[in-house]
Design an enzyme around this catalytic site. Structure first.
Site, mmCIF file in Angstrom:
data_model
loop_
_atom_site.group_PDB
_atom_site.id
_atom_site.type_symbol
_atom_site.label_atom_id
_atom_site.label_comp_id
_atom_site.label_asym_id
_atom_site.label_seq_id
_atom_site.Cartn_x
_atom_site.Cartn_y
_atom_site.Cartn_z
ATOM 1 N N GLU A 123 19.854 -77.330 27.876
ATOM 2 C CA GLU A 123 20.905 -78.271 28.252
ATOM 3 C C GLU A 123 20.288 -79.447 28.980
ATOM 4 O O GLU A 123 19.431 -79.272 29.821
ATOM 5 C CB GLU A 123 21.908 -77.594 29.191
ATOM 6 C CG GLU A 123 22.846 -78.609 29.824
ATOM 7 C CD GLU A 123 24.147 -78.021 30.317
ATOM 8 O OE1 GLU A 123 24.137 -76.883 30.737
ATOM 9 O OE2 GLU A 123 25.157 -78.744 30.249
ATOM 10 N N LYS A 166 23.337 -65.346 32.723
ATOM 11 C CA LYS A 166 24.612 -65.505 33.431
ATOM 12 C C LYS A 166 25.719 -65.902 32.479
ATOM 13 O O LYS A 166 26.271 -66.994 32.592
ATOM 14 C CB LYS A 166 24.474 -66.520 34.569
ATOM 15 C CG LYS A 166 23.793 -67.815 34.150
ATOM 16 C CD LYS A 166 23.873 -68.847 35.256
ATOM 17 C CE LYS A 166 23.195 -70.130 34.822
ATOM 18 N NZ LYS A 166 23.276 -71.190 35.770
ATOM 19 N N MET A 189 14.474 -65.762 36.511
ATOM 20 C CA MET A 189 13.675 -65.149 35.448
ATOM 21 C C MET A 189 14.242 -63.843 34.909
ATOM 22 O O MET A 189 13.499 -62.980 34.442
ATOM 23 C CB MET A 189 12.229 -64.916 35.907
ATOM 24 C CG MET A 189 11.424 -66.175 36.112
ATOM 25 S SD MET A 189 11.367 -67.294 34.707
ATOM 26 C CE MET A 189 10.366 -66.402 33.550
ATOM 27 N N CYS A 240 45.154 -69.320 17.344
ATOM 28 C CA CYS A 240 46.007 -69.734 16.259
ATOM 29 C C CYS A 240 46.625 -71.088 16.488
ATOM 30 O O CYS A 240 46.545 -71.664 17.550
ATOM 31 C CB CYS A 240 47.151 -68.753 16.161
ATOM 32 S SG CYS A 240 46.787 -67.169 16.831
ATOM 33 N N ASN A 283 49.401 -68.360 20.920
ATOM 34 C CA ASN A 283 48.098 -68.950 20.675
ATOM 35 C C ASN A 283 47.281 -68.724 21.922
ATOM 36 O O ASN A 283 47.585 -69.287 22.970
ATOM 37 C CB ASN A 283 48.261 -70.449 20.381
ATOM 38 C CG ASN A 283 46.922 -71.156 20.311
ATOM 39 O OD1 ASN A 283 45.876 -70.521 20.299
ATOM 40 N ND2 ASN A 283 46.962 -72.468 20.261
ATOM 41 N N GLY A 284 46.273 -67.895 21.810
ATOM 42 C CA GLY A 284 45.450 -67.658 22.988
ATOM 43 C C GLY A 284 44.992 -66.229 23.050
ATOM 44 O O GLY A 284 44.843 -65.566 22.020
#
Lengths: 480, 1544
Positions: free
Chosen positions: B918, B969, B501, B22, B256-257
């Site tokens: 990435e 992961k 893998m 929030c 907030n959190g």
């Protein structure tokens, strides 16, 4: 796991052979083992694959990466322990197995496979030498009795497993010595027979009783076994050879390969062969019909006996020297295989079909042959066609038929018991419970699956043992 | 009674999974002067935070907003008088704001109950007032559940001596009424709730959009309504279900959190019930229970806890410090007394851990505090006339600049407090010093604290002989893999082991083998709604300290120094440590007494015996505590041939919950002595279910045995030490995955999803854990346990002298079953290489049969062919279906160039999409090849490392995928070691060859859902044509997160299964984190449909898809698109070596080694074949199911069924009802993606900038633009930069071609992805994320000329500035927030001070800090250079020296003048010159940068330094990464050699 970069740094090196000129002078094994440090280095080539294709390619599912690593780390005693977990007789397979594991080895995809068979053999040879192999005597006996008919690799493996599970096991063998095909099918120069004797000694200590010279279904009625034993395992092999019914087949000098090979093994074992029964290649022009391993054994034996010439005939076309690995690996590819016997001096003819034998005085001296062509029909099946005008002849004083085996011998045991057979004439049983259509009778090895490799026989023997154990006890902790 | 706005629990949807985040803010008059203006300002703040909230399917339905005020006495007095209610003097009456049901009878009932409690507590009912509301502007969905809002007035009763006592009474009344009414089943659209009941404060809130607060409550506009403070809140919930009671502010806080440790906190609060006593509350304390009701939001729970503490006598600030302590352990900079304060309180309460900015007030004081990590923004300003404005961002209230005397931010763990009665601001240092001084905390600690490590040594039992060891290992299910992959590497290296893998082994419940109970628990992890932590680089916030033993009375304010406490630095005990605890009594003079309880029972009692054994155990534990034992050891050491151990996890959780239930849990410590635990995951689950410490004696014994057999043998002690270190590291990683920093709060927090256990079993022994699939229960678990025992103590041939093979990590034929086998791989490869459909069918049959033989959840699903089939030729063609396929995110770097481009070419050929992964993409791939192929990846991934994420990269995307988590992961970062960063990879990633690169666990610009919304907005601005995608990993609650993602305006969401994933990951994560996609996908579809959001977002499923059958099941469960990673990789040649992490891939797929890459044999044709085969299989199934088009098939859950007869003893309890519950879509609500998101970028300031910059964009003619800016103008410059990059690529325009001068407070992401050639000059200040992804532009920010503040002492830009910046330059005249230049790749920045974690993960660029830095500077900094002005000489203590060295800036030879003058005048003195040869010329470079800073910003600080250069030069410290220097020197040497060769 071996050394991560081992496969990039170390070249494949395998056992060598003694020079041809030396080795054909005797019937002993002629393979030269690798030195220990070299074995460790070869073990380091193993990549410990996430999916060990070798382990899948191997019919007994040897834990190949595991013992490769142990050899690399020179932990030999642990290595034999791991090897024995899946294979009762690695000294047999380490000598005579065609090693489908090596075809399946990941390194074979791009490179040359790990020398798996050599390492296997070295582990077990070393273990015998060090005295690490001891009988594994069960802590308690179950009091159950199992008869095993046939003392080939399937029967022996089955017997050993069952004995270790605590059952009283009796192995019946029609020949005078234990070992079946191992004893009388494989020439000594490929596997010396003391290896079998050593295992017999171990198994005797574990409680296995051997009854050679007892031909069930001939000397002893099979029914008797059913009465006296809690379970019977049929492991008599697939001994009915494929014949070649062409004109002249009845001539002297034409023999089934097994008859020829058995005689030589007995000779090496010190038995005297009555002269009238002798089949010898000495001074003869030998033609071996059939391009498989038995054919090769005939070649090696003939050369050692002093044949003048040896020719091997194969009806199939010559396979390619190199397979397309992208489409075959990790499976067993069709390719030209040259055995040590081939190297000893023999001519190989492919795409050749035998039309007739010709002889003089009732003894064979010539073979009539024709070249054939192979083409695929609409359904993709291969069809053979003779090439018109390509007939030719070969001189031959001794013809050895090595075209494989069709199914077990039906006369005697099988006829007497009358188990259901599969369409190929083998005793019908599945690979889950190995039970035949007759209560408490099991079948394993070539007798069930038809002619195959020693390593398959060991697998079936082990698995059948588990099935029998489960049948007898209600559960089994033998490995499947 | 529940929040009636939320749908009931159905399918996998569970309202308990809601998250929120929030905007929060307050305005206060320090002197306590009440005015109506304050209220107006409060409303203005909340309106300006609108973009931090969200709306769902209903454009007028907000997620909730509200305002908290002091009681407006005059207004209420006059209003009440009109109603005939006579109010007593201010402070003598309380006002309750009450939300009441709509139906009169319900309403009256609630009112009566409330009144009864008022009377019972002897207070005076003064009367009720209807609060006028105007619902004309609110949405219909909200209106339907709108409550009746009334106020109750209560007079102070005679039993309350003062106002504080009265407040406590009101609290007691409210709790009782709430608890009472909650349990009454009431059929009403609206729920009962008391937003506030106090004599000091009043709350106006509702399910409103921020702008609607003042409209809904017209009286807020009444001039008579006055307050000295206004606390406001704007909520962003992950759902759209209206729930009026969850709007904030709550009674005391606005948050907030996210509280990550919530489950544990709630349990521990409940556990204290009987141990808690309060002099102040007396008998009233008992009336408060349940103190924290189930099913509330985390913020509401926190509010409940805070209220209790305050009612129990803590001051507001004290209570906040107790709940959210700073990171005190291992902070050398903290004052000793303050540390003692925190350390003392650590035993009282485990932290409420998680990202949090909490504003709090009791009406007399107002303040705010930030979590220890500083993960939420909170900025504030102070004016000369005594106003304080605090908010999530600046610019929310227009305050004339000349009146502002201070602009600052809340720092991690710090507090701001304004005391209205004292009329002053009490700063963090003063307020904490004051509290720390109140009691002799250190003395108390000295008296009571016992450190396990310091207790006298004890003798541990000797490890058993080999055969006994073997039997025991077998009894607890150890395999050879446990030794080979876990114990041995951990003991040898001290590291948590790594694998590759993903995981394709059977689920525990579907496995034919006996599996440990731990395998049925999967780790939960943070995604989107809270960030993971980096436990290595941000070690300073992490703590493994564990308290063993009884906890003091939470409300015993003056009992300090009476309770002894036992602490250990970490929770894994050696065998000797355990003996210390066992025999602790005499050593502590009886303060502790330990009882050891055996968890073994006679084997002969069999499976059925385990239940009785558990019962006996719980009774024994209870009795032991009642007998005065305050440490319990649960032990399985008694295991032998006749005795079997209850699984330690089961025993622990059963005892833990039994003691909680009995209210005895905080009276005792719980220690587990077990042979079972060996993997990191095991310890984590034990901790999660209550173990304060664990002694893995058998693992330690095995290690002692193994240590002698290592290639390099080490002592048993050393090996055990390393093993424990590895476990500790692993635990830290698992904790931080969820964003939890202390073991104390992790303990008992139950951060796990169960998989394959039935609900009855969980309810009984693991209360609070939810089952999604049902499954095994106690009987099956007991059977498995006994199976292991029998194998160990029986005499199976195979296990006589050896352990079981295992086969979970690497396939073994008699071991665990896997999906990928030699045969499936061979068939797939042969089929796709030869284009043979028959071979493909064999492959598909093998895989599908395998699935059916209970491999995966989908394997147990069956198609219902209950509709007429359609002819195959009428089914949508394969060429259309393949367009729904994408390949998974695998970076060039993790896989080879050949493997990466082959996939891209193949996907472009078929119209599917490949993913960059990435790490960027070389620009040459953006251009088509001569033969018409293209190597461009359609999906550009934006991951936490932001490597190679340039503006050009983004504009070349069809999809931009924000990777929140990856299947292998989730919740973890990654690391590319330096030796893998070759020249090309360095080029793509804009880094230096040979220097390692770290991807942080979280995105540092996404700590919450509102942040994600911001990033989506930023990316959409850069490339408005691209779909913005968010990649999530399946876990319980992922559907709710996905709904939040949809509300954050993502166009696309990926739900990945836990099993996917390539490349290297810790084995702990590969095996134990996340859930199968079937669960996550079904939950996502169900939740999106219920939220009416499904149509506007495309759902992709990913993770272990192999065949057409998988695709069809995915579609039926609600997926529009499909991602494949491992299968196409196998088609390219991957053979599942699982050696990716070793760089030795023998088929050239996952390696950068040029020799190995030559072995790559893949071709795009193979991949094309594969996808067409899959599509063909899909078509055939569609025909059978009767679907002509793919869209028809999506979300048709009812065409799936569970296989009836499961022939599997463990799996037969599985029940897919929850997965296969088809959500009821309201009429006209789409259930597949066919709508678009409203992106609102058409309102962005950039539209105007682009128009005005047109000449520059078209012809490169320089333009100058001037414009005002405000906080609602977000991502200024991003869209413009996208335009530049589209036309001019990464090279951009010549420097300063587009110069934009702005005035005001810029919104978040100012200058994001600013392209070269664009300059933003801001006269004012900026918020968070300035210069994110900076791609060559220049940003200049200085305070307005008219401000009286000193720039160098005030904040100018917010947190996370220059995150992932590629290149460009920035000059900030003032101080920046936390994480300045985090993951900077190459930008140059000058700033006058930074917060904590400056230059974190930086890999390039130059940062000059002309002032102080916060803590943990340069953590994970592998490249680039920083110069820090260290006037106080303490920088070294603030710097993380793990990867960098500090050097002086040396005076340099004037002969180098030449270099300096090369560049000519300042105007053209660009970054190129200062970047020249970073191995030397520091002084020149620094001097030049400061001069430039002065030039652009007119910085007084810069002027002062330059004027006194010789004094200042030696005060600068150069921060130099060690690896970077080595790499630079090498590059420089190579360059010089090359030059020499040229000249020679």
């Amino acid at each position: 796991m071996g050394k991560p970069t081992g496969f990039l740094e170390i070249q494949r090196r395998d056992r060598g052979y003694a020079p041809v000129a030396d080795r054909i002078r005797h019937f002993r094994e002629f393979v030269i083992p690798l030195p220990e440090n070299e074995l460790a280095a070869q073990g380091a080539r193993c990549m410990d694959c996430g999916i060990p294709y070798c382990h899948n390619g191997c019919p007994v599912n040897n834990l190949i990466p595991d013992w490769n690593d142990l050899v690399y780390r020179e932990r030999w005693q642990e290595a034999i322990r791991e090897l024995h977990r899946t294979n009762n007789f690695p000294e047999f397979t380490g000598r005579v197995c065609p090693a489908p594991c090596e075809a399946a080895c990941t390194l074979n995809l791009e490179d040359e496979p790990v020398t798996i068979k050599t390492i296997e053999c070295a582990i077990v040879d070393r273990a015998w030498e060090e005295g690490w192999i001891k009988p594994e005597i069960p802590k308690a006996r179950t009091g159950k009795r199992v008869a095993i008919v046939g003392s080939g690799p399937a029967g022996l493996a089955c017997a050993q497993q069952l004995a270790r599970a605590g059952h009283r096991v009796v192995v019946f063998e029609k020949n005078d010595r234990i070992g079946g095909l191992l004893r009388y099918g494989i020439p000594d120069f490929k596997m010396e027979k003391h290896h079998i004797d050593r295992r017999m000694a171990q198994m005797r200590a574990e409680g296995v009783i051997f009854r050679p010279n007892t031909w069930i279904g001939v000397d002893v009625p099979a029914r008797e076994l059913l009465d006296r034993y809690d379970a019977v395992v049929l492991a008599g092999g697939a001994e009915k050879p494929r014949d070649l019914p062409v004109p002249g087949r009845e001539l002297d000098g034409i023999h089934f390969a097994m008859d020829f090979l058995r005689q030589q093994n007995k000779r090496v074992a010190g038995d005297a062969i009555p002269p009238e029964e002798e089949i010898l290649a000495t001074g003869k022009r030998v033609v071996v019909i059939g391009g498989g391993d038995t054919g090769s054994d005939c070649i090696g034996t003939s050369i050692r006996q002093g044949a003048v010439s040896v020719v091997q005939l194969e009806i199939l076309p010559k396979p390619p020297e190199k397979e397309n690995k992208l489409l075959t690996w990790p499976y067993w590819p069709t390719k030209l295989r040259t055995s040590s016997s081939h190297e000893e001096g023999c001519e190989r003819l492919f795409s050749v079909s035998t039309k007739a034998f010709e002889g003089k005085d009732g003894k064979v001296n010539k073979i009539h042959l024709v070249r054939v062509e192979w083409n695929q029909d609409e359904d993709g099946r291969w069809q053979m066609k003779e090439v018109p005008g390509s007939e030719f002849t070969l001189d031959a004083d001794l013809v050895l038929l090595a075209m494989g085996f069709v199914h077990p011998v039906h006369e005697g045991l099988i006829q007497e018991l009358g188990p259901e057979l599969d369409p190929r004439g083998n005793v019908k049983a599945d690979t889950q419970n190995y039970r035949t259509s007759i209560d408490k009778v099991f079948a394993a090895g070539d007798m069930r699956r038809g002619q195959s490799l020693v390593v398959w026989a060991i697998r079936e023997g082990r698995q059948a043992a588990r099935a029998v154990d489960e049948y007898l006890m209600g559960y089994s902790e033998l490995p499947y | 009674m529940n929040h009636s706005g939320l749908p009931r629990k159905q399918g996998l949807y569970d309202p308990g999974n809601e998250h929120d985040a929030c905007g929060v803010g307050f305005v206060v008059d320090i002197k306590g002067r009440k005015s109506h203006t304050i209220i107006e300002q409060g409303l203005e703040i909340v309106t300006n935070l609108t973009h931090r909230g969200a709306v769902g399917a209903d454009p007028k339905g907000g997620d909730g907003a509200g305002i908290l005020l002091q009681i407006p006495d005059r207004f209420l007095r006059e209003e009440c008088a009109a109603l005939g209610i006579q109010l007593p003097p201010a402070g003598e009456y309380g006002v309750g704001v009450v939300f009441l049901p709509q139906k009169p009878e319900n309403r009256q009932r609630c009112e009566r109950i409330l009144e009864d409690y008022v009377t019972a507590e002897k207070q005076i009912i003064l009367g009720w007032r209807d609060v006028p509301t105007d619902n004309s502007t609110i949405g219909d969905s909200v209106k339907a559940v709108e409550p009746v809002v009334r106020q109750i007035f209560i007079g102070r009763g005679p039993n309350c001596p003062d106002q504080d006592a009265f407040e406590r009474k009101l609290f007691v009344i409210r709790k009782q009424a709430e608890n009472h009414i909650r349990d009454i089943p009431m059929d009403d659209p609206a729920a009962f709730c008391i937003p506030s009941l106090s004599s000091r404060t009043i709350v106006y809130k509702g399910m409103l959009m921020s702008t609607q607060v003042g409209e809904f409550y017209p009286e807020l506009r009444d001039e008579r309504m006055v307050s000295a403070l206004a606390l406001v809140h704007q909520r962003f919930s992950t759902n759209t279900f209206p729930s009026w009671d969850l709007a904030q502010p709550f009674r005391m806080i606005a948050h907030n959190g996210e509280i990550n440790t919530l489950r544990g906190n709630i349990n521990w609060m409940a556990a204290r019930r009987h141990a808690m006593k309060s002099d102040i509350l007396g008998e009233d304390l008992d009336k408060l229970w349940p103190l924290i009701a189930e099913g509330q939001s985390d913020s509401a729970c926190f509010d409940n806890a805070l209220e209790l503490l305050v009612a129990g006598g803590y001051s507001l600030a004290h209570a906040m410090m107790l709940l959210i302590p700073e990171a005190w352990a291992g902070n050398p900079l903290m004052d000793e007394k303050r540390r003692a304060f925190y350390e003392y309180h650590a035993a009282l309460m485990e932290p409420w851990d998680g990202p949090a900015a909490i504003a709090f007030t009791d009406g007399r004081q107002i303040g705010a505090t930030l979590d220890r990590n500083g993960l939420r923004p909170a900025r504030y300003l102070i004016t000369e006339d005594g106003l304080v404005v605090m908010a999530s961002e600046m610019g929310v209230l227009s305050v004339p600049e000349e009146k502002i005397i201070k602009k600052w931010r809340l720092q991690p763990g710090k507090m701001l407090l304004i005391d209205l009665e004292q009329g002053r601001i009490i700063d963090d240092a003063e307020l904490k010093a004051d509290l720390a001084e109140r009691h002799p905390y250190q003395e108390w600690l000295d008296k009571t604290q016992i450190h396990l490590e310091k207790l006298a040594p004890e003798v541990a039992p000797m490890p058993p002989a080999e055969q006994t060891l073997l039997d025991r290992l077998q009894a607890f299910g150890y395999t050879q893999e446990d030794l080979r992959f876990f114990l041995q590497p951990m003991a040898a290296s001290g590291q948590d082991p790594v694998g590759s893998m993903g995981n394709d082994a059977a689920l525990a419940v579907l496995s034919q083998r006996s599996r440990l109970l731990y395998d049925y628990f999967k780790q939960a992890f943070a995604q989107v709604t809270n960030p993971a932590i980096d436990p290595i680089r941000e070690e300073l916030v992490m703590s493994l300290v564990t308290m063993i033993g009884p906890r003091p009375n939470l409300l015993g304010l003056d009992e300090g120094g009476k309770h002894m406490r036992l602490e250990a630095l970490q929770p894994i005990l050696t065998n000797a440590d355990l003996e210390k605890i066992r025999h602790i009594e005499p050593r502590t003079h009886g303060a502790f007494r330990t009882a050891t309880l055996s968890i073994c029972y006679p084997v002969k009692e069999g499976v059925a015996g385990m239940e009785r054994a558990l019962e006996r155990l719980c009774q024994a534990a209870e009795q032991a505590v009642l007998d005065g034992n305050n440490i319990l050891i649960l032990s399985d050491r008694d295991t032998d041939a006749a005795h079997v151990a209850i699984p330690a996890l089961l025993a622990t959780s059963a005892v833990h919950h039994h003691l909680i239930h009995k209210g005895l849990r905080t009276e005792t410590g719980l220690v587990v002595e077990t042979a079972e635990a060996r993997e990191v995951h095991h310890f984590c689950v034990l901790a999660g279910y209550g173990a304060e410490a664990v002694n893995p004696y058998l693992a330690l014994d095995a290690i002692a045995y193994l240590s002698q057999r290592f290639p390099e043998p080490i002592s048993a002690e050393e090996a055990q030490k390393r093993y424990i270190k590895a476990v500790d590291k692993g635990i830290l990683k698992v904790m931080s995955k969820m964003g939890i920093s202390t073991y104390q709060s992790y303990c008992g927090a139950q951060i796990f999803n169960s998989l394959g256990l039935n609900q009855a079993f969980l309810d009984r022994y693991f209360a609070g854990t939810v089952s999604t699939t049902e499954g095994a229960g106690l009987a099956e678990i007991a059977t498995e346990t006994l199976q292991r025992h029998r194998r160990a103590f029986g005499d199976p041939l195979e296990l006589r002298d050896s352990l079981d093979v295992g086969g979970e990590l690497a396939l073994r034929l008699r071991g665990e079953t896997h999906a990928w086998t030699a045969d499936t791989i061979a068939k797939l490869q042969h089929a796709t290489r030869s284009g043979n459909w028959k071979t493909y069918q064999e492959y598909a049959r093998l895989v599908n049969e395998q699935n059916e033989r209970t491999f995966t959840l989908r394997g147990l699903m069956r198609f219902k062919f209950d509709r007429p089939p359609v002819p195959l030729e009428e089914v949508e063609p394969a060429s259309e279906i393949v367009k729904r396929f994408a390949t998974g995110a695998m970076s060039f770097g993790s896989i080879s160039w050949e493997a990466h481009t082959t996939l891209a070419i193949a996907m472009n050929r078929i119209g599917g999409k490949s993913n960059t992964g990435e790490g960027g993409e070389l620009p040459e791939r953006f251009k088509p090849l001569a033969n018409g192929d293209s190597m461009r990846s359609a999906i550009k991934q934006v991951a936490s490392g932001r490597f190679g994420v340039t503006t050009e990269y983004l504009v070349n995307a069809d999809d931009i995928q924000i990777k929140i988590a990856q299947g292998a992961k989730p919740g973890e970062g990654g690391q590319l070691p330096g030796h893998k960063v070759d020249r090309i990879i360095a080029k793509v990633r804009h880094s230096t060859p040979g220097v390692g690169l770290i991807s942080p666990p979280p995105h540092h610009d996404i700590y919450s859902i509102e942040d994600l919304k911001q990033l989506i907005y930023d990316l959409k601005c850069v490339n408005p044509e691209a779909r913005i995608s968010v990649k999530l990993v399946s876990e319980v609650g992922v559907g709710t997160v996905a709904a939040g993602v949809a509300k954050a305006h993502a166009d696309h969401v990926t739900i990945a299964g836990y099993d996917g994933g390539t490349g290297a990951s810790p084995l702990t994560s590969i095996k134990h984190a996340g859930l199968p996609w079937e669960i996550g996908l079904a939950e996502t579809h169900q939740t999106l449909v219920l939220n009416r959001l499904r149509g506007r977002i495309c759902v992709q499923v990913d993770g272990g898809l192999r065949t057409g059958r998988d695709v069809v099941i995915g579609a039926l469960l609600g997926a529009d698109e499909f991602g494949f990673a491992t299968a196409p990789l196998i088609v390219e040649g991957c053979i599942m070596m699982r050696k990716c992490h070793l760089n030795t891939c023998p088929v050239g797929v996952a390696t950068q080694d040029p020799v190995l890459r030559k072995r790559f044999k893949g071709k795009p044709e193979y991949v094309v074949n594969y996808f067409f085969f899959v599509a063909e299989e899909v078509r055939q199934l569609m025909a059978q199911l009767g679907y002509r088009t793919f869209d028809e098939m999506i979300g048709q859950f009812d065409r799936l069924d569970m296989v009836d007869a499961i022939d599997h003893w463990k799996a037969k309890g599985l029940d897919f009802t929850r997965i296969l519950t088809k959500p009821e879509a309201a009429p006209g609500v789409a259930i597949y993606n066919c709508e678009t998101q409203p992106h609102e970028i058409d309102k962005a300031l950039d539209n105007r900038l682009i128009a005005e910059a047109e000449p520059a964009l078209r012809t490169g003619r320089p333009v100058k633009i001037e414009t005002p800016v405000r906080n609602t103008d977000r991502a200024v410059g991003a869209m413009l930069s996208g335009e530049v990059a589209k036309r001019y690529g990464h090279e951009g325009l010549p420097d300063d071609t587009i110069h934009i001068k702005l005035k005001g407070t810029a919104g978040q992401s100012f200058g994001a992805w600013l392209a070269r050639g664009v300059t933003l000059e801001l006269d004012g200040e900026a918020n968070d994320y300035v210069g994110k992804g900076l791609s060559g532009g220049r940003i200049i920010i200085y305070p307005p000329r008219e401000t009286p503040i000193l720039a160098e002492e005030n904040i100018i830009v917010g947190n996370t500035v220059l995150y992932g910046a590629i290149t460009g330059e920035c000059y900030f005249r003032g101080i920046a927030g936390e994480r300045f230049a985090v993951r900077n790749s190459g930008a140059i920045a000058v700033v006058e001070g930074v917060g904590d974690h400056g230059c974190e993960y930086m890999t390039g660029g130059i940062v000059v800090v002309l002032g102080e830095t916060g803590r943990n500077f340069a953590a994970g900094m592998s490249g680039g250079i920083a110069y820090v002005l260290d006037e106080r000489g303490d920088f070294e203590r603030r710097c993380n020296l793990a990867m960098v060295e500090l050097e002086p800036v040396l005076e340099e030879d004037l002969a180098l003048e030449e270099l300096e003058h090369q560049g000519g005048d300042l105007e053209t003195h660009g970054w190129v010159k200062v970047g020249h040869d970073l191995t030397r010329y520091d002084e020149q470079r620094l001097h030049a940068l400061i001069r430039t800073h002065l030039h652009y910003t007119d910085s007084q600080r810069a002027r002062q330094i330059l004027e006194n250069w010789s004094d200042y030069r030696h005060k600068f410290v150069k921060v130099m990464p060690i690896d970077y220097r080595r790499a630079l020197q090498q590059l420089q040497a190579e360059k010089e050699q090359a030059e020499m060769r040229l000249t020679a």
